[in-house]
Design a protein around this motif. Structure first.
Motif, PDB file in Angstrom:
ATOM      1  N   ALA A  60       0.829  -1.212   0.000  1.00  0.00           N
ATOM      2  CA  ALA A  60       0.000   0.000   0.000  1.00  0.00           C
ATOM      3  C   ALA A  60       0.862   1.259   0.000  1.00  0.00           C
ATOM      4  O   ALA A  60       0.600   2.200  -0.772  1.00  0.00           O
ATOM      5  CB  ALA A  60      -0.924  -0.003   1.211  1.00  0.00           C
ATOM      6  N   GLU A  61       1.877   1.265   0.837  1.00  0.00           N
ATOM      7  CA  GLU A  61       2.686   2.481   0.949  1.00  0.00           C
ATOM      8  C   GLU A  61       3.390   2.830  -0.353  1.00  0.00           C
ATOM      9  O   GLU A  61       3.459   3.995  -0.747  1.00  0.00           O
ATOM     10  CB  GLU A  61       3.711   2.297   2.060  1.00  0.00           C
ATOM     11  CG  GLU A  61       3.456   3.273   3.199  1.00  0.00           C
ATOM     12  CD  GLU A  61       4.280   2.978   4.404  1.00  0.00           C
ATOM     13  OE1 GLU A  61       5.416   3.458   4.432  1.00  0.00           O
ATOM     14  OE2 GLU A  61       3.797   2.229   5.286  1.00  0.00           O
ATOM     15  N   LYS A  62       3.896   1.780  -1.016  1.00  0.00           N
ATOM     16  CA  LYS A  62       4.582   1.976  -2.298  1.00  0.00           C
ATOM     17  C   LYS A  62       3.612   2.551  -3.327  1.00  0.00           C
ATOM     18  O   LYS A  62       3.942   3.465  -4.087  1.00  0.00           O
ATOM     19  CB  LYS A  62       5.102   0.625  -2.798  1.00  0.00           C
ATOM     20  CG  LYS A  62       6.604   0.540  -2.809  1.00  0.00           C
ATOM     21  CD  LYS A  62       6.957  -0.732  -3.519  1.00  0.00           C
ATOM     22  CE  LYS A  62       8.410  -1.045  -3.383  1.00  0.00           C
ATOM     23  NZ  LYS A  62       8.709  -2.418  -3.777  1.00  0.00           N
ATOM     24  N   THR A  63       2.385   1.993  -3.346  1.00  0.00           N
ATOM     25  CA  THR A  63       1.379   2.451  -4.303  1.00  0.00           C
ATOM     26  C   THR A  63       1.054   3.926  -4.068  1.00  0.00           C
ATOM     27  O   THR A  63       0.992   4.724  -5.009  1.00  0.00           O
ATOM     28  CB  THR A  63       0.084   1.607  -4.161  1.00  0.00           C
ATOM     29  OG1 THR A  63       0.448   0.239  -4.258  1.00  0.00           O
ATOM     30  CG2 THR A  63      -0.949   1.956  -5.206  1.00  0.00           C
ATOM     31  N   LEU A  64       0.869   4.271  -2.784  1.00  0.00           N
ATOM     32  CA  LEU A  64       0.530   5.662  -2.461  1.00  0.00           C
ATOM     33  C   LEU A  64       1.658   6.602  -2.876  1.00  0.00           C
ATOM     34  O   LEU A  64       1.422   7.674  -3.433  1.00  0.00           O
ATOM     35  CB  LEU A  64       0.255   5.808  -0.958  1.00  0.00           C
ATOM     36  CG  LEU A  64      -0.988   5.080  -0.449  1.00  0.00           C
ATOM     37  CD1 LEU A  64      -1.049   5.098   1.076  1.00  0.00           C
ATOM     38  CD2 LEU A  64      -2.257   5.711  -1.029  1.00  0.00           C
ATOM     39  N   LYS A  65       2.886   6.166  -2.601  1.00  0.00           N
ATOM     40  CA  LYS A  65       4.043   7.001  -2.932  1.00  0.00           C
ATOM     41  C   LYS A  65       4.113   7.229  -4.444  1.00  0.00           C
ATOM     42  O   LYS A  65       4.361   8.346  -4.912  1.00  0.00           O
ATOM     43  CB  LYS A  65       5.310   6.288  -2.431  1.00  0.00           C
ATOM     44  CG  LYS A  65       6.493   7.197  -2.327  1.00  0.00           C
ATOM     45  CD  LYS A  65       7.626   6.546  -1.562  1.00  0.00           C
ATOM     46  CE  LYS A  65       8.872   7.373  -1.822  1.00  0.00           C
ATOM     47  NZ  LYS A  65      10.081   6.590  -1.852  1.00  0.00           N
ATOM     48  N   TYR A  66       3.835   6.149  -5.170  1.00  0.00           N
ATOM     49  CA  TYR A  66       3.895   6.236  -6.620  1.00  0.00           C
ATOM     50  C   TYR A  66       2.849   7.237  -7.146  1.00  0.00           C
ATOM     51  O   TYR A  66       3.152   8.106  -7.965  1.00  0.00           O
ATOM     52  CB  TYR A  66       3.669   4.836  -7.234  1.00  0.00           C
ATOM     53  CG  TYR A  66       3.596   4.871  -8.727  1.00  0.00           C
ATOM     54  CD1 TYR A  66       4.764   4.923  -9.497  1.00  0.00           C
ATOM     55  CD2 TYR A  66       2.359   4.912  -9.380  1.00  0.00           C
ATOM     56  CE1 TYR A  66       4.691   5.012 -10.886  1.00  0.00           C
ATOM     57  CE2 TYR A  66       2.280   4.996 -10.755  1.00  0.00           C
ATOM     58  CZ  TYR A  66       3.450   5.044 -11.514  1.00  0.00           C
ATOM     59  OH  TYR A  66       3.373   5.139 -12.867  1.00  0.00           O
ATOM     60  N   ILE A  67       1.617   7.112  -6.637  1.00  0.00           N
ATOM     61  CA  ILE A  67       0.539   8.003  -7.121  1.00  0.00           C
ATOM     62  C   ILE A  67       0.853   9.453  -6.758  1.00  0.00           C
ATOM     63  O   ILE A  67       0.696  10.374  -7.568  1.00  0.00           O
ATOM     64  CB  ILE A  67      -0.832   7.593  -6.528  1.00  0.00           C
ATOM     65  CG1 ILE A  67      -1.194   6.169  -6.947  1.00  0.00           C
ATOM     66  CG2 ILE A  67      -1.930   8.565  -6.946  1.00  0.00           C
ATOM     67  CD1 ILE A  67      -2.417   5.593  -6.279  1.00  0.00           C
ATOM     68  N   ARG A  68       1.326   9.667  -5.527  1.00  0.00           N
ATOM     69  CA  ARG A  68       1.639  11.031  -5.064  1.00  0.00           C
ATOM     70  C   ARG A  68       2.711  11.650  -5.961  1.00  0.00           C
ATOM     71  O   ARG A  68       2.589  12.772  -6.439  1.00  0.00           O
ATOM     72  CB  ARG A  68       2.107  10.971  -3.603  1.00  0.00           C
ATOM     73  CG  ARG A  68       1.952  12.283  -2.863  1.00  0.00           C
ATOM     74  CD  ARG A  68       2.425  12.170  -1.419  1.00  0.00           C
ATOM     75  NE  ARG A  68       1.542  11.407  -0.567  1.00  0.00           N
ATOM     76  CZ  ARG A  68       1.860  10.277   0.054  1.00  0.00           C
ATOM     77  NH1 ARG A  68       3.060   9.760  -0.081  1.00  0.00           N
ATOM     78  NH2 ARG A  68       0.993   9.650   0.824  1.00  0.00           N
ATOM     79  N   GLU A  69       3.751  10.842  -6.202  1.00  0.00           N
ATOM     80  CA  GLU A  69       4.882  11.320  -7.003  1.00  0.00           C
ATOM     81  C   GLU A  69       4.441  11.625  -8.440  1.00  0.00           C
ATOM     82  O   GLU A  69       4.848  12.625  -9.023  1.00  0.00           O
ATOM     83  CB  GLU A  69       5.971  10.225  -6.972  1.00  0.00           C
ATOM     84  CG  GLU A  69       7.376  10.691  -7.193  1.00  0.00           C
ATOM     85  CD  GLU A  69       7.743  11.994  -6.461  1.00  0.00           C
ATOM     86  OE1 GLU A  69       8.325  12.848  -7.131  1.00  0.00           O
ATOM     87  OE2 GLU A  69       7.426  12.160  -5.257  1.00  0.00           O
TER      88      GLU A  69
END
Ligand code: GDP
Length: 400
Positions: free
Chosen positions: A175-184
């Motif tokens: 989840a954290e990786k996915t969120l980071k990717y979308i934010r970036e």
């Protein structure tokens, strides 16, 4: 030497002056004026984005309102007009959200759009998108900046993305990786379109306690002028333990003014006036605590509905006899009569420092202390209940 009195608002200085002139009625009116003014500070929030981006759902969620509620902003509609609609917060009508149509639906250039919606009245703008931000969002942001107003990008429906990713990645899902990717991805898109150091908040209106909504609140709080910070805080749903703690601190900081008012009324030579005024005032103040902490029936029912935790299970963790009550003087008197004397005799040190500031005599300070202790006692009890309800409803989850 610095005058400690300088840090108090003008009305309190005038209250002290009235007391020195032996005019307690004018002094009480000054404190009341101050408290009334605090309650009515307006906060106007513009929410804009293309049709279907989730503006109305966001406006309803932040106000703690179901989409089916009569006061809800209509969701899932196709916009055809340029009408701008204000939606009042159900508990704090001084807090108003404006659900604005996306700039793309209006065919107005950004400057004319802002003129049309009356940009001056807004404290800040939230620009919502359910995917990457587009040229139109950026044009609007630039124009908002020119008008010296603040804007924040909210990437909505993030729960959808998380679910989709989980379904497709299965074992490698993070989840954290996915969120980071979308934010970036959103940040890079905005940088490319020319926005400097963009801030993007990932939000699900169905789960405000998750993702970046807490960070959005912290940012808004930091960037709002001081006198508006508490207005925003009280209107916020209890999405984490920190917000409940901050609400408690903000309520606590107000108690000395109510206690001061009660002391001044005690100095007016009309028999039983003091007790009557104190009780009526405390009923109103504690009713505000119930609303702020969401310990009224409708807030708890909604919490049960959105979290799936049965309403009865939430009631089990509530200990204060005042929670869920329709408060009046009799209910309060009964609760006061059951207060444990040890707890009631908690020190009121912080408040007593306010006594010399107002210059009230010793006899009146008894009334000050009684009101200060009573309000502090119920505030502590209700804040503890709010923390227990939060834990029961949402576990220990905070932002991801
Ligand atoms: P508006 O036209 O911008 O006001 O968009 P709405 O608020 O009407 O939302 C459009 C659709 O997206 C509705 O079906 C909402 O239920 C859905 N929606 C809005 N916000 C969210 C969200 O945070 N998560 C999910 N899963 N759906 C959302």
């Amino acid at each position: 030497m610095d005058d400690p009195f300088d840090s108090y608002p003008q009305e309190i200085k005038e209250c002290q002056q009235a007391l020195m002139n032996n005019d307690p009625a004018a002094a009480a009116a000054k404190i009341q004026e101050y408290l009334e003014k605090q309650k009515n500070i307006p906060l106007k929030i513009a929410v804009t984005g293309e049709t279907g981006s989730g503006k109305s759902t966001f406006v309803n969620a932040v106000r703690g309102i179901d989409d089916e509620d009569d006061r809800a902003a209509p969701t899932g509609c196709v916009e055809t007009t340029m009408e701008v609609t204000p939606y009042l917060h159900p508990k704090y009508p001084n807090v108003i959200f404006w659900d604005l149509p996306g700039i793309g639906t209006t065919n107005f250039p950004a400057d004319k759009y802002l003129e049309h919606v009356g940009f001056e009245k807004f404290d800040f703008f939230i620009i919502i998108s359910a995917d990457r931000f587009r040229e139109n969002d950026v044009k609007l942001a630039r124009e908002i900046q020119k008008m010296e107003k603040k804007f924040y990008f909210v990437r909505s429906k993030i729960d959808h993305n998380i679910q989709d990713e989980e379904r497709s990645k299965k074992t490698s899902f993070n989840a954290e990786k996915t969120l980071k990717y979308i934010r970036e991805d959103c940040i890079q898109g905005l940088l490319k379109l020319g926005i400097e150091a963009p801030q993007v908040f990932l939000v699900s209106s169905f789960e405000l306690h998750l993702y970046d909504f807490s960070r959005l609140h912290e940012t808004l709080e930091r960037e709002l002028p001081d006198h508006k910070k508490n207005v925003l805080l009280f209107a916020m749903p209890n999405i984490n333990r920190e917000i409940i703690k901050k609400k408690k601190e903000a309520f606590q900081a107000q108690i000395k003014y109510f206690a001061g008012l009660s002391a001044i009324v005690a100095g007016v030579p009309v028999p039983v006036l003091s007790t009557t005024v104190d009780l009526a005032m405390m009923v109103n103040v504690i009713a505000d605590y119930l609303l702020g902490f969401g310990l009224d029936k409708s807030s708890l029912q909604r919490l049960a509905g959105t979290t799936g935790v049965p309403y009865e299970d939430l009631l089990v963790v509530i200990r204060s006899p005042l929670a869920l009550q329709i408060l009046d003087e009799d209910v309060l008197l009964k609760a006061i009569s059951h207060m444990s004397s040890t707890l009631f005799l908690m020190a009121a040190e912080e408040g007593s420092r306010f006594i010399p500031v107002l210059g009230i005599p010793a006899a009146m300070s008894l009334s000050f202390t009684a009101t200060y202790r009573t309000l502090s006692f119920f505030l502590n009890e209700l804040a503890d209940d709010a923390q227990r309800v939060f834990k029961k409803a949402l576990g220990l989850e905070t932002a991801v």
